[in-house]
Design an enzyme around this catalytic site. Structure first.
Site, mmCIF file in Angstrom:
data_model
loop_
_atom_site.group_PDB
_atom_site.id
_atom_site.type_symbol
_atom_site.label_atom_id
_atom_site.label_comp_id
_atom_site.label_asym_id
_atom_site.label_seq_id
_atom_site.Cartn_x
_atom_site.Cartn_y
_atom_site.Cartn_z
ATOM 1 N N ASP A 305 0.996 -1.182 0.410
ATOM 2 C CA ASP A 305 0.005 0.050 -0.205
ATOM 3 C C ASP A 305 1.422 1.003 0.272
ATOM 4 O OD1 ASP A 305 -2.627 -1.190 -0.489
ATOM 5 O OD2 ASP A 305 -2.422 -1.278 1.775
ATOM 6 N N ARG A 336 -2.431 -1.385 -10.009
ATOM 7 C CA ARG A 336 -1.685 0.173 -9.523
ATOM 8 C C ARG A 336 -0.742 -0.185 -9.912
ATOM 9 N NH1 ARG A 336 -3.530 -0.757 -2.766
ATOM 10 N NH2 ARG A 336 -5.367 0.051 -3.181
#
Length: 422
Positions: A305, A336
């Site tokens: 993250d 991502r």
């Protein structure tokens, strides 16, 4: 819906929200107690609300008390067929799947379009070995799970998501035989497994570590009632500190640390290596950033993250910034890696995409652009912060922040961000 973002300077104090991962774990575990527990400083978001509603469906009684939750756990699982919706939350559907395997009835688990693309097969295969019956859409939701699994010994890959192992850990004490878990490949996101073990210990259940991150045994046990305080979320702290580095003007980030460790606290060390002076006083973080960051190589295998906040710091780097060992970020709400490369390139960065990360070269010239977050909450927040640095940007899908940080736009606006919904 989109947000228009202009160049901004942020000052004042911003309070980081509570940790999403610990909120999920505490709610699930409190729901498995035959008694009453209290969870303090809970994050209320789309993801954690999905966990609350699923636990209620399983039979828990959950009531609000300010920022706290009172949880009366499940005395006996509901015996009828259930259909539950995990919305956008991978953590929710994975832990709920393992708990569903404890029931003597069918549970149908589904979620939104993004969640229905998330991999589940390693967990489902393990649940079947342990005695449950599972069907899926080619290893992805929607799922049908029928228990009751008895326990035993299984092997499971750890290179896609540690959530599979966390889910098995949480259900294991309530099986008849307990579970021995062999992790057959290098485990990613190790701190999240540590977080699961730490939260289980709060509820008086012990995990036997036979070989760290390789083999564990959880014997049959009972969860006991507890009072647990959720710390601030360092995944969100990292984004706020990225904002402080790029556009902060004496911005303070207020946090509560507590006694539950988080892997994403690594952002403090990473910023130091980039040349940022980080200070923590009276539960508030302040930073002093150089005109140009140092760049460097960063292994995010345990902290995926941190990819979005670290990637946008490439806008201020005077040297190449390499991020690696984070292939599992491709299996989050979105891919991502590819989206960050595609969208940050629009701002003027030259980026080499790698299978497990990226190399970001110092920008020669930056410019505003229209950025597509693809309804990913962490990408939306990262792109907004990048837009505050670059100016003249639009960012799609502001509603996505309901997943982890519902007050992000209002909090940032309060400290000086020029963000308007269009």
């Amino acid at each position: 819906m989109k947000c228009k973002v202009e160049q901004s300077k942020l000052s004042g104090t911003i309070t980081c929200p509570a940790n999403k991962s610990y909120t999920h774990r505490a709610i699930f575990l409190a729901s498995l107690v035959n008694g009453k527990s209290l969870i303090k400083n809970v994050l209320r978001s789309r993801d954690t609300n999905a966990t609350i509603e699923i636990c209620k469906s399983f039979g828990a009684e959950i009531t609000e008390a300010g920022s706290n939750l009172k949880v009366k756990g499940i005395s006996k699982f509901a015996s009828e067929e259930l259909t539950v919706d995990a919305s956008n939350s991978g953590t929710t559907i994975r832990i709920a799947s393992a708990i569903s395997a404890l029931r003597d009835a069918k549970t149908i688990l589904t979620g939104d379009e993004s969640l229905r693309k998330r991999p589940m097969k390693p967990l489902l295969d393990a649940l079947e070995v342990l005695g449950a019956k599972c069907t899926s859409n080619e290893g992805k939701p929607p799922l049908e799970i029928i228990g009751r699994m008895k326990g035993g010994e299984i092997s499971i890959a750890g290179n896609v998501s540690s959530q599979f192992i966390s889910a098995l850990f949480i259900a294991a004490p309530l099986t008849e035989d307990g579970i021995t878990i062999n992790i057959s490949s290098e485990l990613v996101s190790k701190p999240y497994l540590d977080a699961t073990i730490s939260t289980m210990k709060k509820f008086d259940v012990e995990v036997q570590t036979i070989s760290p991150y390789k083999k564990y045994h959880i014997s049959p046990q009972e969860y006991k009632h507890a009072s647990v305080t959720i710390p601030s979320d360092f995944s969100s702290v990292a984004l706020l500190l990225a904002a402080a580095v790029l556009v902060g003007d004496k911005l303070k980030v207020k946090i509560s640390i507590g006694d539950l460790a988080q892997g994403d606290e690594a952002i403090l060390d990473i910023l130091g290596k980039l040349g940022v002076d980080v200070s923590l006083n009276n539960n508030a973080i302040t930073i002093k950033a150089p005109e140009k960051l140092l760049g460097g190589k960063f292994d995010l295998s345990n902290t995926p993250d941190l990819l979005p906040p670290l990637a946008i710091l490439g806008l201020k780097c005077g040297f190449p910034l390499e991020i690696y060992n984070v292939k599992h970020a491709r299996y989050k709400e979105t891919d991502r890696i590819s989206i960050l490369v595609r969208e940050l390139t629009k701002l003027g960065l030259t980026i080499q995409e790698k299978d497990d990360g990226m190399i970001i070269n110092p920008p020669q010239k930056i410019n505003g652009s229209s950025l597509d977050s693809e309804d990913d909450h962490r990408l939306f927040m990262a792109f907004c912060i990048a837009g505050m640095f670059v100016g003249n940007c639009t960012v799609s899908d502001p509603e996505s922040v309901d997943v982890s940080y519902p007050s992000f736009v209002s909090d940032m606006s309060r400290v000086g961000a020029k963000i308007t919904t269009i």
